[in-house]
Structures are given as structure tokens and as C-alpha cells.
Scaffold this motif. Structure first.
Motif, PDB file in Angstrom:
ATOM      1  N   THR A  70      37.269  40.850  31.299  1.00 25.97           N
ATOM      2  CA  THR A  70      36.961  39.420  31.336  1.00 25.97           C
ATOM      3  C   THR A  70      37.771  38.747  32.430  1.00 25.97           C
ATOM      4  OG1 THR A  70      38.739  38.813  29.790  1.00 25.97           O
ATOM      5  CG2 THR A  70      36.576  39.376  28.825  1.00 25.97           C
ATOM      6  N   LYS A  71      37.375  37.543  32.738  1.00 27.23           N
ATOM      7  CA  LYS A  71      38.115  36.734  33.707  1.00 27.23           C
ATOM      8  C   LYS A  71      39.541  36.493  33.216  1.00 27.23           C
ATOM      9  CE  LYS A  71      37.970  31.991  35.547  1.00 27.23           C
ATOM     10  NZ  LYS A  71      37.081  30.831  35.829  1.00 27.23           N
TER      11      LYS A  71
ATOM     12  N   TYR B  35      42.024  28.253  39.002  1.00 28.50           N
ATOM     13  CA  TYR B  35      41.422  29.130  37.987  1.00 28.50           C
ATOM     14  C   TYR B  35      39.901  29.059  37.997  1.00 28.50           C
ATOM     15  CZ  TYR B  35      40.745  31.379  33.451  1.00 28.50           C
ATOM     16  OH  TYR B  35      40.350  32.221  32.435  1.00 28.50           O
TER      17      TYR B  35
ATOM     18  N   GLY C 259      41.699  38.567  43.564  1.00 27.38           N
ATOM     19  CA  GLY C 259      41.807  37.534  42.544  1.00 27.38           C
ATOM     20  C   GLY C 259      42.860  36.499  42.888  1.00 27.38           C
TER      21      GLY C 259
ATOM     22  N   LEU D  97      38.184  31.592  40.188  1.00 27.02           N
ATOM     23  CA  LEU D  97      38.338  33.012  39.881  1.00 27.02           C
ATOM     24  C   LEU D  97      37.041  33.530  39.242  1.00 27.02           C
ATOM     25  CD1 LEU D  97      40.386  35.354  39.946  1.00 27.02           C
ATOM     26  CD2 LEU D  97      41.030  34.720  37.612  1.00 27.02           C
ATOM     27  N   ARG D  98      36.063  33.769  40.087  1.00 27.70           N
ATOM     28  CA  ARG D  98      34.760  34.282  39.623  1.00 27.70           C
ATOM     29  C   ARG D  98      34.687  35.774  39.909  1.00 27.70           C
ATOM     30  NH1 ARG D  98      33.633  29.083  41.674  1.00 27.70           N
ATOM     31  NH2 ARG D  98      33.492  29.942  43.790  1.00 27.70           N
ATOM     32  N   MET D  99      34.263  36.520  38.912  1.00 26.97           N
ATOM     33  CA  MET D  99      34.297  37.972  38.994  1.00 26.97           C
ATOM     34  C   MET D  99      33.465  38.507  40.165  1.00 26.97           C
ATOM     35  SD  MET D  99      36.377  38.801  36.568  1.00 26.97           S
ATOM     36  CE  MET D  99      36.241  40.301  35.598  1.00 26.97           C
TER      37      MET D  99
END
Length: 209
Positions: free
Chosen positions: A58-59, A33, A24, A36-38
Motif C-alpha cells: 500500500t501507499k 504525501y 518515493g 506519493l502515487r504508486m
């Protein structure tokens, strides 16, 4: 994304969490930000997307987790400099310089602390991790303030000190810095002397020209 990291053994939950946080942070540093993709975090950590969600729902929770780890590392780096500081000016300067270094990645991307005040926004473990990390940093700064000679109520003093550090970092890592012809070092030194005099721990005559 760095894919050369050795695979974590299945069942090593603590190390797998570290893998997720590192993946991350790499995304945050490379793209902010929005990056920041799961799914990308899962790829970077070498695990399934579903496994990421078992750690961070969650993100936003993931970001807070990464931010808390950043604060812990920042405190580890800052503490010896605070302990070696001979006066408040050195304390303030060390804190300001350390905070500015991480501000473009964390401070400008997301208002992390605001989520703590939103009901049910954070997983309890994630929220507690953030609170513990923040308490450690504030505690280290408070101890340094006392060593520098401050004898008053630490709560308002720390609120003002932290606001000054945050404001300087925000100003000098954004386009706002173009509006004033004052260098970072000059501004930090002036803020340290002014705040120190207000707290009664810097000689009023110091820094006068």
C-alpha cells in the motif's frame, strides 16, 4: 522525476527496493504525501506498477519504508555530532536542528508511527524496519544523554526530549511561528537549558540573565 538513473539489473532485489524508496522520496519532497502515487513511483524507479506492489502493498507501507530510510540516514548524520558534543545543550541542539530539516517532508505529512499500533496496517518487514530505524535513533540519543551526565531512567527522559524536539519542529515549520517573536535558535537554546536543568545535568545558574 529524475529519469537518468542507470537501470537496475533484473534480480537485484535489494537495489530495486532502494530504487523504489528513492523514487518515493523524490515525490514526497516535490509534492508531499498526496504526490506519493504508486504508478508515479513505478515510473520513477523504472519498473512496473505490479513490481512496486510486491515490495510495498500500500501507499502507507511505502511511506513508512521511505520514512524508515530517512531515519537511518538522519541517525548516521547525527551520531558523530552527538559523540562530539561536550554537554547536553549541544546534544539537544544537534538533535533539534537535524530533526527540523526533515520535518516538512515527513513529520507534517503523515503520522507514521500511529500506523504501527494499527492491527495489520503494516507489512511485517516494513514495520520491523521502522522499529529498527527508530530504535537506532533513540539509542544514539540515549547514549549521548548518559555521556552528558544523566543518571536516571532513560525512558521518560527520552520521551520528554523527543516531545520537545518534535514540538519545536512543528512550531517553527508551520504558520504557528508567526504567533511568537522568538527565533528558532533562541527557543532551542532555552528548551535545552530548561530541560537540562530538569534532568539535573545543566547547572541551574547557566543561562540566567
Amino acid at each position: 522525476m529524475n529519469r537518468s538513473r542507470p537501470a537496475t539489473q533484473w534480480g537485484d532485489r535489494d537495489q530495486r527496493r532502494i530504487d523504489i524508496l528513492r523514487a518515493g522520496e523524490e515525490l514526497l519532497r516535490s509534492g508531499g504525501y498526496a504526490a506519493l502515487r504508486m504508478r508515479d513511483v513505478a515510473d520513477g524507479a523504472g519498473i512496473s506498477l505490479g513490481t512496486v506492489y510486491t515490495y510495498f502493498a500500500t501507499k502507507e507501507n511505502l511511506f513508512i519504508g521511505v520514512f524508515a530510510e530517512h531515519v537511518l540516514r538522519m541517525t548516521e548524520r547525527l551520531r558523530p555530532r552527538l559523540e562530539e558534543a561536550s554537554d547536553f545543550v549541544e546534544v539537544f541542539t544537534a538533535a533539534a536542528n537535524e530533526y527540523r530539516d526533515g520535518y516538512p517532508v515527513f513529520g507534517r505529512q503523515f503520522d507514521a508511527l500511529a500506523l504501527v499500533e494499527t492491527a495489520d496496517a503494516l507489512q511485517p518487514a516494513v514495520e520491523q524496519g521502522l522499529r529498527d530505524a527508530t530504535a537506532g535513533l533513540i539509542g544514539a540519543l540515549g547514549e549521548a544523554l548518559v555521556r552528558a551526565g544523566y543518571e536516571g531512567d532513560l525512558r521518560p527522559a527520552m520521551a520528554v526530549l523527543w516531545s520537545e524536539v518534535t514540538g519545536l519542529a512543528n512550531h517553527y515549520t508551520t504558520e504557528r511561528r508567526e504567533f511568537l517573536d522568538v527565533s528558532w535558535d533562541e527557543a532551542v537554546a532555552f528548551a535545552a537549558r530548561t530541560l537540562g536543568r530538569g534532568l539535573g545535568i545543566v547547572d541551574p545558574a547557566e543561562g540566567r540573565t
